[in-house]
Design an enzyme around this catalytic site. Structure first.
Site, PDB file in Angstrom:
ATOM      1  N   LYS A 223      23.084  27.108  28.036  1.00  0.00           N
ATOM      2  CA  LYS A 223      21.673  26.738  27.842  1.00  0.00           C
ATOM      3  C   LYS A 223      21.334  25.419  28.539  1.00  0.00           C
ATOM      4  O   LYS A 223      22.174  24.566  28.748  1.00  0.00           O
ATOM      5  CB  LYS A 223      21.323  26.734  26.354  1.00  0.00           C
ATOM      6  CG  LYS A 223      21.197  28.191  25.881  1.00  0.00           C
ATOM      7  CD  LYS A 223      20.593  28.375  24.533  1.00  0.00           C
ATOM      8  CE  LYS A 223      20.452  29.881  24.275  1.00  0.00           C
ATOM      9  NZ  LYS A 223      20.281  30.204  22.870  1.00  0.00           N
TER      10      LYS A 223
ATOM     11  N   ARG B 152      27.687  33.413  20.298  1.00  0.00           N
ATOM     12  CA  ARG B 152      27.070  34.342  21.260  1.00  0.00           C
ATOM     13  C   ARG B 152      27.177  33.702  22.642  1.00  0.00           C
ATOM     14  O   ARG B 152      26.519  32.694  22.901  1.00  0.00           O
ATOM     15  CB  ARG B 152      25.609  34.586  20.857  1.00  0.00           C
ATOM     16  CG  ARG B 152      24.881  35.586  21.719  1.00  0.00           C
ATOM     17  CD  ARG B 152      23.433  35.743  21.260  1.00  0.00           C
ATOM     18  NE  ARG B 152      22.723  36.687  22.090  1.00  0.00           N
ATOM     19  CZ  ARG B 152      22.201  36.387  23.278  1.00  0.00           C
ATOM     20  NH1 ARG B 152      22.300  35.177  23.759  1.00  0.00           N
ATOM     21  NH2 ARG B 152      21.578  37.307  23.975  1.00  0.00           N
TER      22      ARG B 152
HETATM   23  N1  HH2 Z   1      19.719  33.145  22.785  1.00  0.00           N
HETATM   24  C1  HH2 Z   1      19.179  33.963  23.703  1.00  0.00           C
HETATM   25  C2  HH2 Z   1      18.865  35.294  23.393  1.00  0.00           C
HETATM   26  N2  HH2 Z   1      19.132  35.801  22.168  1.00  0.00           N
HETATM   27  N3  HH2 Z   1      20.001  35.512  19.989  1.00  0.00           N
HETATM   28  C3  HH2 Z   1      20.540  34.727  19.051  1.00  0.00           C
HETATM   29  N4  HH2 Z   1      20.822  35.215  17.833  1.00  0.00           N
HETATM   30  N5  HH2 Z   1      20.848  33.403  19.296  1.00  0.00           N
HETATM   31  C4  HH2 Z   1      20.590  32.827  20.508  1.00  0.00           C
HETATM   32  O1  HH2 Z   1      20.851  31.606  20.667  1.00  0.00           O
HETATM   33  C5  HH2 Z   1      19.996  33.644  21.537  1.00  0.00           C
HETATM   34  C6  HH2 Z   1      19.703  35.004  21.232  1.00  0.00           C
HETATM   35  C7  HH2 Z   1      18.916  33.446  25.066  1.00  0.00           C
HETATM   36  O2  HH2 Z   1      20.031  33.637  25.881  1.00  0.00           O
HETATM   37  P1  HH2 Z   1      20.197  34.851  26.912  1.00  0.00           P
HETATM   38  O3  HH2 Z   1      20.283  36.156  26.216  1.00  0.00           O
HETATM   39  O4  HH2 Z   1      21.332  34.559  27.825  1.00  0.00           O
HETATM   40  O5  HH2 Z   1      18.884  34.747  27.796  1.00  0.00           O
HETATM   41  P2  HH2 Z   1      17.521  35.565  27.839  1.00  0.00           P
HETATM   42  O6  HH2 Z   1      16.851  35.452  26.509  1.00  0.00           O
HETATM   43  O7  HH2 Z   1      16.772  34.874  28.939  1.00  0.00           O
HETATM   44  O8  HH2 Z   1      17.849  37.002  28.137  1.00  0.00           O
END
Ligand code: HH2
Length: 273
Positions: A216, A252
């Site tokens: 992040k 995660r």
């Molecule tokens: N962060 C993201 C997405 N989903 N779910 C939970 N429970 N906790 C988190 O911190 C979280 C999440 C964002 O990360 P990422 O999936 O890599 O990115 P994007 O939302 O741009 O797909």
């Protein structure tokens, strides 16, 4: 009845991220092709992930969201081919969650903590799925526009306590639920650091805590780049290890092997005391 979440996913358990999206903040487009997403999911499970979290909608800052049909079009072919493997669905939509559970998903990861779709709570209550409730301040489109709190930790803890009671009231067994402070979701660098540093206050609610700090932007920004859109794996691993030491159970992450190894070492060191 499924096992309580803490038995199905003993601490520390690593959740591997599979973003079937064109626009996720760190790997957007890399796994949009179902073949690539399935291969990535298998790789992350081989590297030691306890489960893979498949998502068809980016929640990065400024994102607008996609309709359920598009989300399903992205994730369905991936879920079909992962049947029998441990999968979580990263969605806020009941329609997507319902189909994912039919295809074998055992967890629903809802970044809106059941505030996005009024049907989602009932959908999960009617299934055996585990549920992750995450804190977010405002929608992704505006969440990073000057977020403010009196005391970020007590506000996040109070929010998740209320959402936990709501989910239980809607029929989702408490032992199937974990809580997530939502690192980066309506938070400054300082808010994220304080939440991680005082994570024990969230763990004190008695439910397993999930942390998503992987790659992040706050990690890149605290290392000196004010415009960073992502952070390095090394800094994410440090955040995960310290979160583990403060009581986090689930992590995660994009980089599974690095986290599995670091958390195994952390577990051994904590256990030797
Ligand atoms: N962060 C993201 C997405 N989903 N779910 C939970 N429970 N906790 C988190 O911190 C979280 C999440 C964002 O990360 P990422 O999936 O890599 O990115 P994007 O939302 O741009 O797909």
């Amino acid at each position: 009845m499924p096992l309580p979440l803490e038995e199905a996913f003993p601490r520390p358990s690593v959740i591997g991220i599979v973003n079937v999206t064109p626009d996720s903040f760190s790997d957007g487009g890399a796994f949009l092709d179902p073949d690539d997403a399935v291969a990535q999911a298998r790789r992350l499970l081989e590297e030691g992930a306890a489960i893979v979290d498949v998502g068809g909608e980016s929640t990065r800052p400024s994102s607008e969201g996609v309709p359920a049909e598009e989300e399903l079009r992205r994730v369905e072919p991936v879920l079909e081919r992962l049947e029998g493997l441990p999968v979580s669905i990263d969605t806020s939509k009941a329609e997507v969650a319902r189909r994912a559970v039919e295809l074998g998903a055992v967890m629903v990861n809802d970044v809106t903590a059941l505030r996005g779709d009024p049907e989602l709570a009932g959908t999960i209550a009617d299934s055996d799925a585990y549920l992750c409730l995450m804190h977010m301040l405002g929608p992704p489109r505006t969440m990073q526009d000057d977020p403010r709190y009196e005391d970020v930790v007590s506000e996040v803890v109070a929010f998740l306590e209320e959402r936990l009671a709501f989910a239980v009231g809607a029929g989702v067994a408490e032992e199937r639920i974990c809580l997530d402070p939502g690192i980066g979701f309506g938070k400054t660098v300082e808010h994220n650091l304080e939440l991680l540093s005082r994570l024990g206050e969230l763990a004190a609610l008695g439910r397993p805590v999930l942390v998503g700090a992987s790659r992040k932007r706050f990690l890149g920004r605290l290392l000196g780049d004010p415009d960073a859109l992502t952070g390095p794996v090394s800094a994410g691993v440090a955040a995960a290890v310290l979160a583990y030491e403060r009581g986090a159970s689930l992590f995660r992450v994009h980089d599974v092997r690095e986290h599995v190894e670091a958390l195994a070492a952390a577990r051994a060191i904590v256990g030797a005391a």
